[in-house]
Scaffold this motif. Structure first.
Motif, PDB file in Angstrom:
ATOM      1  N   MET A   1       0.838  -1.196   0.000  1.00 20.59           N
ATOM      2  CA  MET A   1       0.000   0.000   0.000  1.00 20.59           C
ATOM      3  C   MET A   1       0.878   1.253   0.000  1.00 20.59           C
ATOM      4  N   ASN A   2       0.615   2.170  -0.923  1.00 21.63           N
ATOM      5  CA  ASN A   2       1.359   3.419  -1.001  1.00 21.63           C
ATOM      6  C   ASN A   2       0.681   4.490  -0.150  1.00 21.63           C
ATOM      7  N   ILE A   3       1.420   5.015   0.830  1.00 22.70           N
ATOM      8  CA  ILE A   3       0.910   6.088   1.683  1.00 22.70           C
ATOM      9  C   ILE A   3       1.824   7.296   1.526  1.00 22.70           C
ATOM     10  N   LEU A   4       1.262   8.389   1.070  1.00 22.93           N
ATOM     11  CA  LEU A   4       1.996   9.648   0.943  1.00 22.93           C
ATOM     12  C   LEU A   4       1.802  10.446   2.227  1.00 22.93           C
ATOM     13  N   VAL A   5       2.885  10.881   2.828  1.00 21.74           N
ATOM     14  CA  VAL A   5       2.813  11.671   4.054  1.00 21.74           C
ATOM     15  C   VAL A   5       3.196  13.112   3.746  1.00 21.74           C
ATOM     16  N   ILE A   6       2.341  14.017   4.156  1.00 20.53           N
ATOM     17  CA  ILE A   6       2.588  15.447   3.968  1.00 20.53           C
ATOM     18  C   ILE A   6       2.677  16.099   5.338  1.00 20.53           C
ATOM     19  N   ASN A   7       3.815  16.708   5.603  1.00 13.14           N
ATOM     20  CA  ASN A   7       4.077  17.364   6.879  1.00 13.14           C
ATOM     21  C   ASN A   7       4.304  18.849   6.609  1.00 13.14           C
ATOM     22  N   SER A   8       3.250  19.625   6.708  1.00 13.63           N
ATOM     23  CA  SER A   8       3.319  21.057   6.396  1.00 13.63           C
ATOM     24  C   SER A   8       3.668  21.854   7.644  1.00 13.63           C
ATOM     25  N   GLY A   9       4.840  22.467   7.650  1.00 12.30           N
ATOM     26  CA  GLY A   9       5.239  23.344   8.739  1.00 12.30           C
ATOM     27  C   GLY A   9       4.906  24.784   8.413  1.00 12.30           C
ATOM     28  N   SER A  10       5.346  25.693   9.264  1.00 12.86           N
ATOM     29  CA  SER A  10       5.013  27.098   9.053  1.00 12.86           C
ATOM     30  C   SER A  10       5.680  27.674   7.811  1.00 12.86           C
ATOM     31  N   SER A  11       6.873  27.170   7.451  1.00  9.89           N
ATOM     32  CA  SER A  11       7.567  27.697   6.269  1.00  9.89           C
ATOM     33  C   SER A  11       8.170  26.575   5.417  1.00  9.89           C
TER      34      SER A  11
END
Length: 394
Positions: A1-11
């Motif tokens: 299973m392909n899981i894309l992780v997006i970790n959006s910080g302040s900049s």
């Protein structure tokens, strides 16, 4: 299973594509300096490495560039968006509503949006990440992993503020804690390394945002960030702890509006306010060249961390280890040295040779005679998010 992780910080946006449950990293990268000159995109796979300097005015532009690289006909790792089965999102503030990882629906999105005021630098880009991911990967399950979840074990004596009870009962004003995904990950790694389940650890997450957690037997019992992610340590653009009287003085005597004060404390203070630079690498270079503002800012930053080490050692009633992690914590030997200097009363002795090394592994940087371990534990928030997303999908 392909899981894309997006970790959006302040900049910034960190991202990784995992094959789960094997925990195999298919590709990873980062978008840096969002909203700042000379934005940068990094994209790496087993076969390709791509870096690009370009203007990245906001998180939406950054996320679209990531998606384009993932599906690029030359360097991409997927042929279509349908190959992504899930997108795991770091969401900073879960308020009083979320203590567990959840599948995102319209109601969840509405709740996240309601919390914008509590994490104005983070929840908005987290929310944008969800909406952009929904449009790019419409058939993927969107998962929210909340930074506040790890800190649900903080006791009432620590999470309550000394204000009228109605503000807790009616408005849920209390300490929530943040960077929980990182603190949880490095705590578990540190306990495994120490081979000591019954342990007293202080985890120190230092990046553009900074925080510390007192961890007893693997559970968070106190934390430097509170109702919102602005107090505690000195950060890239956030002030950290400040006398509340200053806020009223700025409004009543200096003529600032509430919005202007918030702007100053959130985006114009911290290391940037003290030096004119928000990137610690630039601040350290300037300090080395004799810039007195930068030298003082580094001293102030370390002093604040030392104060919290002392107070957390007291509430833990002892200390087995301190853990440095995140971009600055893992890479700044200068700041680590300033923090650990003259801490022999607590049994902290730094080995300068070990501290100067750059290695992306769990390691000790203390002397052999140090009574307390000084550890560098590289954080992997993305893997933690992938694991939690996979468990929810199971």
């Amino acid at each position: 299973m392909n899981i894309l992780v997006i970790n959006s910080g302040s900049s910034s946006i960190k991202y990784q594509l995992f094959q789960m449950p094997e925990k195999k990293v298919i590709c990873k990268g980062m978008v840096e300096r969002i909203g700042i000159e000379n934005g940068k995109i990094i994209y790496k796979t087993e076969k390709h490495s791509h870096e690009e300097i370009c203007d990245i005015p906001d998180h939406k532009v950054g996320l679209n560039k990531i998606a384009a690289l993932l599906m690029d006909h030359k360097v991409g790792v997927i042929h279509s968006a349908d190959e992504i089965k899930s997108v795991g999102h770091r969401v900073v503030h879960g308020g009083n509503d979320f203590s567990d990882t959840v599948v995102i629906d319209e109601q969840i999105k509405s709740k996240i949006k309601e919390l914008f005021g509590l994490a104005p630098l983070h929840n908005p880009p987290n929310y944008i990440g969800i909406e952009v991911a929904e449009s790019i990967f419409p058939n993927a399950k969107q998962i929210a992993v909340f930074d506040t979840a790890f800190h649900q074990t903080i006791p009432e004596v620590a999470y309550r503020y000394a204000i009228p009870n109605k503000f807790l009962d009616e408005n849920k004003i209390r300490l929530y804690g943040f960077h929980g995904t990182s603190h949880k990950y490095v705590t578990e790694k540190a306990i495994s390394y120490l081979a000591k389940e019954q342990s007293k650890i202080i985890t120190i997450h230092l990046g553009n945002g900074c925080s510390m957690t007192a961890v007893k037997n693997g559970k968070s019992i106190d934390h430097t960030l509170g109702f919102g992610p602005m107090n505690g340590l000195i950060m890239g653009t956030r002030s950290g702890d400040i006398d509340q009287s200053i806020i009223f003085y700025m409004i009543n005597e200096l003529g600032y509006s509430v919005k202007e004060v918030n702007q100053v404390l959130q985006k114009e203070s911290g290391m940037f306010g003290l030096t004119g630079f928000s990137d610690l690498r630039e601040i350290e270079a300037e300090a080395e060249n004799g810039n007195q503002d930068c030298q003082m800012a580094l001293q102030m930053n370390a002093y604040r961390i030392k104060k919290y080490i002392g107070s957390y050692a007291a509430i833990l009633n002892g200390l087995d280890a301190i853990v440095f992690t995140a971009g600055i914590g893992e890479n700044s030997d200068v700041l680590r040295n300033l923090v650990c200097k003259n801490m022999d009363f607590l049994g902290l002795e730094l080995d300068q040779t070990l501290n100067a090394k750059r290695e992306k592994v769990i390691r000790e940087i203390n002397t052999t005679t140090s009574k307390v371990k000084i550890l560098i534990v590289p954080t992997d928030e993305e893997l933690e998010i992938a694991q939690q997303s996979y468990e929810v999908l199971k």
